[in-house]
Design a protein around this motif. Structure first.
Motif, PDB file in Angstrom:
ATOM      1  N   ASP A  96      33.215  43.408  34.645  1.00 15.53           N
ATOM      2  CA  ASP A  96      34.171  43.423  35.600  1.00 15.53           C
ATOM      3  C   ASP A  96      33.883  43.271  37.025  1.00 15.53           C
ATOM      4  O   ASP A  96      32.507  43.038  36.863  1.00 15.53           O
ATOM      5  N   ILE A  97      34.713  43.302  38.219  1.00 16.59           N
ATOM      6  CA  ILE A  97      34.402  42.728  39.503  1.00 16.59           C
ATOM      7  C   ILE A  97      34.430  43.750  40.267  1.00 16.59           C
ATOM      8  O   ILE A  97      35.797  43.782  40.455  1.00 16.59           O
ATOM      9  N   THR A  98      33.764  45.122  41.043  1.00 10.81           N
ATOM     10  CA  THR A  98      34.481  45.565  42.215  1.00 10.81           C
ATOM     11  C   THR A  98      33.685  45.273  43.342  1.00 10.81           C
ATOM     12  O   THR A  98      34.192  45.204  44.598  1.00 10.81           O
ATOM     13  N   SER A  99      32.523  44.760  43.943  1.00 10.01           N
ATOM     14  CA  SER A  99      31.996  44.187  44.917  1.00 10.01           C
ATOM     15  C   SER A  99      30.977  43.659  45.069  1.00 10.01           C
ATOM     16  O   SER A  99      29.850  43.253  44.005  1.00 10.01           O
ATOM     17  N   PRO A 100      30.768  42.754  46.219  1.00 18.62           N
ATOM     18  CA  PRO A 100      29.417  42.734  46.291  1.00 18.62           C
ATOM     19  C   PRO A 100      27.915  42.759  45.617  1.00 18.62           C
ATOM     20  O   PRO A 100      27.856  43.929  46.779  1.00 18.62           O
TER      21      PRO A 100
END
Ligand SMILES: *[C@@H]1O[C@H](CO)[C@@H](O)[C@H](O)[C@H]1NC(C)=O
Ligand SMILES: *[C@@H]1O[C@H](CO)[C@@H](O)[C@H](O)[C@H]1NC(C)=O
Ligand SMILES: *[C@@H]1O[C@H](CO)[C@@H](O)[C@H](O)[C@H]1NC(C)=O
Length: 515
Positions: free
Chosen positions: A393-397
């Motif tokens: 899952d990719i949400t923010s840096p």
């Protein structure tokens, strides 16, 4: 007595002679059907709700999909690689597309926004706000500079990709706009609406220059042919229509589906059209001959999206069953005339009926008048060995890296990347990062060839890049072996089927000789 014994002996002699003969159909036909018909080579499972759109990356071996489950996913087409899930939209995602230069991803959502994403592990995205109702489609211009969006707010909007600003609105439809697409030369936009019109807009003066009114029903989807002279309309009235927009004339009408058609995709040659329908099938039309070539089964429920890869050698379909099916085209590698000739032969006759319908490991169908070659791969996915990929899952840096953005999939070409300004991002966009399913290091490669190991802040990992490199090489070799073995296995099964049928035929022959 004597005569009967002789006859029997003769029959036995013939039977054994038959066994030694080549099979009663041309030895090549099995291979022809294997090589020439589309085959399902993989399926991707990971979405939790209807898959609304599928799109190939133009520059890497990757696929983007959108779903009503609110997520976008990027799938690497290489086996045994991770999939990435992009979190950002607040409601179902209705459309997704890579920019033609491969640097960006655009998505549309029921949350009234479109979003521009950098397809990297940072997952940076910027919302494009302006529509006042669900956004249904996104489409980049050929130069990746502009984005067209269509919405239930009855408008089509055009955005600048670099400034991420709204440029202008095309407002003339009187009902939901389902789809808006740039012409290949970027001068026109075609849009379709539930108001039963398809409009063509000239972008130089931003006016509607053509209005195709279809009283039979509205189009769910429109698409320009690769040469820009025609448009394909996927009708809610079950029809697929091809219009020549230069002379404003209906060229072809295909009533081959039993329910509304939701999407089409032109083969880059312009000779074939994929169609996806709520009747659960994908069909392939031969546009030169104006007829149906193939019917593909495999989805359990309405098919919402279909797309050819850039070169046309593969295609992908997605549907309400949350499945993403990845197919090899095969027939496009053959000369057009040869495909048609073989297709005629398969439909009309001088070959055993099992070659008409491909239902390996499932009951064969023998329709009296088959309309198209039927392909049902439900029991015959070549790549069954490949497990569903682990999803990140990719949400923010929050990944520790010095380089700004790292592509998820190594680009096949050297190219510049656009680093987007993040000024427009609000705190909501900067949600806390979470790498849910993969606490381990994520190995990625930069296009300049240098290798990096990205890792989360609380979990530094120290694997030597050389070792990682070697391991990846071994894994790739294993992937190739696995694929080869599974293809061989598929061929063996087909040969077994044919041998069985051959033996049955000979048994019948023997019986008739005895009579
Ligand atoms: C817009 O441009 C098209 C094509 O150049 C032309 O046919 C049309 O009349 C123009 N419309 C207006 C309102 O200027
Ligand atoms: C946008 O739509 C046009 C016309 O249908 C198509 O040729 C083009 O490939 C689409 N853009 C992208 C980035 O897929
Ligand atoms: C698919 O087609 C059906 C039948 O025309 C229609 O009701 C439905 O809205 C379409 N779905 C999409 C996502 O376009």
């Amino acid at each position: 007595m004597d005569g009967q014994a002789r006859l029997r002996k003769e029959a036995e002699r013939r039977f054994f002679a038959l066994l030694l003969l080549p099979p009663p159909f041309p030895a090549s036909s099995a291979r022809v059907s294997l090589r020439e018909d589309p085959v399902l080579i993989r399926h991707f499972k990971g979405h939790k709700d209807a898959v609304t759109c599928v799109a190939f990356s133009p520059t890497t071996r990757a696929l983007a999909t959108s779903s009503l489950d609110r997520f976008l996913m990027i799938w690497n087409l290489k086996p045994n690689t991770k999939a990435f899930r992009f979190v950002g939209h607040l409601e179902g995602v209705t459309s997704v597309q890579f920019s033609p230069d491969g640097n960006l991803l655009a998505s549309a959502s029921q949350d009234r926004t479109a979003r521009l994403w950098i397809p990297c592990i940072h997952g940076e995205s910027t919302p494009l706000k302006g529509h006042t109702s669900a956004v249904r489609s996104v489409n980049f211009s050929y130069d990746s500079q502009f984005l067209a969006t269509a919405s239930n707010d009855k408008s089509v909007k055009v955005w600048s990709v670099y400034s991420q600003r709204l440029l202008f609105t095309l407002f003339q439809h009187t009902h939901w706009v389902r789809c808006a697409k740039y012409s290949p030369d970027g001068r026109l936009i075609v849009s379709c609406s539930d108001d039963k019109t398809v409009k063509i807009w000239d972008l130089r003066n931003k006016t509607c220059v053509d209005d195709i009114i279809d009283h039979e029903g509205f189009a769910n989807y429109v698409d320009f042919s690769p040469d820009g002279t025609c448009i394909a309309c996927a009708g809610s009235d079950h029809a697929v229509k091809i219009w020549d927009i230069r002379i404003n004339k209906l060229l072809q009408q295909h009533r081959v589906h039993r329910a509304g058609v939701n999407c089409t995709s032109f083969h880059p040659s312009g000779n074939y059209l994929l169609t996806a329908s709520s009747d659960s099938t994908v069909k392939i039309l031969d546009l030169l001959g104006g007829r149906l070539l193939y019917t593909l089964h495999g989805h359990e429920g309405p098919v919402l999206s279909v797309a050819f890869s850039k070169g046309g050698e593969t295609f992908v379909s997605g549907g309400v069953d949350a499945q993403v099916l990845f197919w090899k085209t095969n027939f496009d590698a053959f000369e057009y005339k040869k495909v048609l000739k073989n297709h005629m032969r398969k439909l009309h006759g001088d070959e055993p009926p099992h070659l008409l319908d491909i239902y390996p490991r499932s009951p064969h169908r023998h329709d009296a008048k088959p309309q198209s070659v039927e392909i049902d791969p439900s029991f015959d996915v070549t790549d069954m060995q490949t497990l569903d990929p682990p999803v990140i899952d990719i949400t923010s840096p929050s990944v520790l890296l010095t380089k700004p953005s790292i592509p998820l999939v190594q680009p096949s070409m050297q190219q510049e990347r656009v680093i987007m300004q993040q000024d427009g991002m609000n705190s909501q966009d900067m949600q806390q990062h979470s790498v849910l399913s993969s606490p381990r290091a994520t190995r990625t490669s930069l296009e300049d060839g240098s290798k990096y190991i990205a890792h989360t802040m609380d979990e530094p990992v120290g694997i030597s890049p050389v070792l990682t490199n070697a391991l990846e090489h071994i894994v790739e070799q294993l992937d190739v072996l696995t694929l080869t073995v599974s293809i061989l296995e598929q061929r063996l099964t087909l040969t077994e089927d044919k041998l069985k049928e051959c033996l049955e035929n000979q048994e019948k022959l023997l019986l008739s000789v005895r009579d």
